[in-house]
Design a protein around this motif. Sequence first.
Motif, short mmCIF file in Angstrom:
data_model
loop_
_atom_site.label_atom_id
_atom_site.label_comp_id
_atom_site.label_asym_id
_atom_site.label_seq_id
_atom_site.Cartn_x
_atom_site.Cartn_y
_atom_site.Cartn_z
N VAL A 109 1.02 -0.98 0.45
CA VAL A 109 0.12 0.11 -0.04
C VAL A 109 0.92 1.15 -0.03
O VAL A 109 1.67 1.50 0.54
CB VAL A 109 -1.13 0.21 1.86
N LEU A 110 0.65 2.23 -0.97
CA LEU A 110 0.98 3.62 -0.73
C LEU A 110 0.00 4.43 -0.89
O LEU A 110 -1.05 4.55 -1.13
CB LEU A 110 1.98 3.39 -2.33
N TRP A 111 0.41 4.88 0.63
CA TRP A 111 0.24 5.95 1.48
C TRP A 111 0.20 7.42 1.90
O TRP A 111 1.42 7.47 1.36
CB TRP A 111 -0.93 5.43 2.67
N GLY A 112 -0.83 8.28 1.66
CA GLY A 112 -0.53 9.37 2.49
C GLY A 112 -1.64 9.84 3.64
O GLY A 112 -2.76 9.77 3.26
N MET A 113 -1.10 10.73 4.12
CA MET A 113 -2.18 11.64 4.89
C MET A 113 -2.24 13.13 5.04
O MET A 113 -0.80 13.38 5.37
CB MET A 113 -2.55 10.87 6.20
N GLN A 114 -2.86 14.42 5.21
CA GLN A 114 -3.36 15.32 4.96
C GLN A 114 -4.11 15.91 6.27
O GLN A 114 -5.52 15.71 5.86
CB GLN A 114 -2.48 16.01 3.95
N THR A 115 -3.45 17.29 6.98
CA THR A 115 -4.26 17.29 7.67
C THR A 115 -4.01 19.03 8.73
O THR A 115 -2.80 19.32 7.82
CB THR A 115 -4.65 16.70 9.58
N ALA A 116 -4.79 19.75 8.73
CA ALA A 116 -4.34 20.94 9.38
C ALA A 116 -4.37 21.20 10.12
O ALA A 116 -4.36 21.77 11.16
CB ALA A 116 -5.89 21.89 8.16
N VAL A 117 -4.80 20.56 11.23
CA VAL A 117 -5.27 20.45 12.62
C VAL A 117 -3.97 20.06 13.22
O VAL A 117 -3.56 20.90 14.31
CB VAL A 117 -6.12 19.02 13.24
N VAL A 118 -3.48 19.35 13.31
CA VAL A 118 -1.83 18.84 14.35
C VAL A 118 -0.58 18.16 13.26
O VAL A 118 -0.75 17.67 12.02
CB VAL A 118 -2.83 17.26 14.48
N GLU A 119 0.19 18.43 14.07
CA GLU A 119 1.37 17.94 13.50
C GLU A 119 1.20 15.92 13.28
O GLU A 119 0.96 15.66 14.38
CB GLU A 119 2.38 18.01 13.99
N PRO A 120 2.21 15.36 12.39
CA PRO A 120 2.89 15.90 11.36
C PRO A 120 1.19 16.43 10.06
O PRO A 120 0.38 15.84 10.29
CB PRO A 120 3.52 15.04 10.44
N ARG A 121 1.86 17.40 9.27
CA ARG A 121 0.99 17.93 9.21
C ARG A 121 0.91 16.97 7.25
O ARG A 121 -0.42 17.18 6.93
CB ARG A 121 1.09 19.65 7.70
N TRP A 122 1.43 16.44 7.09
CA TRP A 122 1.65 15.65 6.31
C TRP A 122 2.45 14.00 6.08
O TRP A 122 3.25 14.35 7.15
CB TRP A 122 2.15 15.60 4.71
N ASP A 123 2.02 13.08 6.28
CA ASP A 123 2.71 11.53 6.49
C ASP A 123 2.69 10.52 5.11
O ASP A 123 1.35 10.93 4.56
CB ASP A 123 2.30 11.17 7.79
N GLY A 124 2.95 9.74 5.14
CA GLY A 124 3.01 8.11 4.27
C GLY A 124 4.34 7.92 4.50
O GLY A 124 5.18 8.24 4.92
N ASN A 125 4.26 7.68 3.64
CA ASN A 125 5.18 6.41 2.64
C ASN A 125 5.99 6.24 1.95
O ASN A 125 5.16 7.13 0.38
CB ASN A 125 4.49 4.83 3.18
N VAL A 126 7.82 5.98 1.71
CA VAL A 126 7.62 6.12 0.01
C VAL A 126 7.99 4.33 -0.56
O VAL A 126 8.45 3.98 0.40
CB VAL A 126 9.27 6.92 -0.27
N ILE A 127 7.59 4.69 -1.70
CA ILE A 127 7.35 3.17 -2.45
C ILE A 127 8.73 3.44 -3.69
O ILE A 127 7.97 4.03 -4.43
CB ILE A 127 6.15 2.60 -3.19
N VAL A 128 9.93 2.26 -3.91
CA VAL A 128 10.10 2.20 -5.11
C VAL A 128 9.49 1.02 -6.11
O VAL A 128 9.75 0.29 -5.65
CB VAL A 128 11.65 2.20 -5.09
N ILE A 129 9.44 1.24 -6.93
CA ILE A 129 9.56 -0.13 -8.15
C ILE A 129 10.73 0.10 -9.25
O ILE A 129 10.91 0.98 -9.33
CB ILE A 129 7.88 0.02 -8.83
N CYS A 130 10.35 -1.20 -9.52
CA CYS A 130 12.01 -1.14 -10.77
C CYS A 130 11.19 -1.69 -12.44
O CYS A 130 11.93 -2.41 -13.23
CB CYS A 130 13.25 -2.08 -10.96
#
Length: 239
Positions: A130-151
């Motif tokens: 799962v490649l995922w992300g989250m964003q909010t204006a309320v609490v830290e972190p304002r952005w979170d997620g992961n990084v995925i490499v494909i070849c």
Amino acid sequence: MRRIFTKQSNKTSKGNRAGAIVKYLLFLFMIGVGFSMSQATEFRLFRTPTTGNVVTLTAPAKIMQVVYSQKLERFSIWRNNSLYFSVDRLKYTEKNGLKGILPPGTYVLRTLGGSVTIFLNTVFKPENVVLWGMQTAVVEPRWDGNVIVICSPTKIISAAYTGTDSMGIFAYSQPHRAFLLFYSPHNHFNPGPKVFNNAGVYMGKILAGQTLPPGVYTITPGRGTADGIVNGHIVFQLK
């Protein structure tokens, strides 16, 4: 008695042949397992403030584990003497940070503020990730997620987005323009569902079935006016 003795002899002979065949097949199986195991190669790519190593991959290698030191702020992976991508330790947790498969090449790490070790293996089974992300204006972190490499070219199996604006899949090689941009049906200015590529070409209504070329990817789910915390993800198979 002679007839009985003959039948028993035939049964014994057939049993011996069957046993020999089983032993032979088992022998071939063990050779195959031994050969497969001999092809499995594990690597440890690491960098500390004072030392590090160089790893040359002749085959794709799966990222099995990434271990950070507490003081690490950022690390970069260099491939064939060029920057491949960087990971900000403040944004990516050890659990959800970096996943994927590195293509063949010569690798080194560079770090800021600490140490990192990446464990790799050239033998692995296909796995849904799962490649995922989250964003909010309320609490830290304002952005979170992961990084995925494909070849290798990889097809998206499924996708989800909880916001009312749009969600972008970003390639590290082009961080300021989404490689694929999905518009929500609830978008007030550009209603979806619809998907556009980085050239602005309409690609269809859904992300599932779209193909990502080899690269390094993140997701940023956009926040609409009334959105609080928004999440987005895509699922695909590493192989």
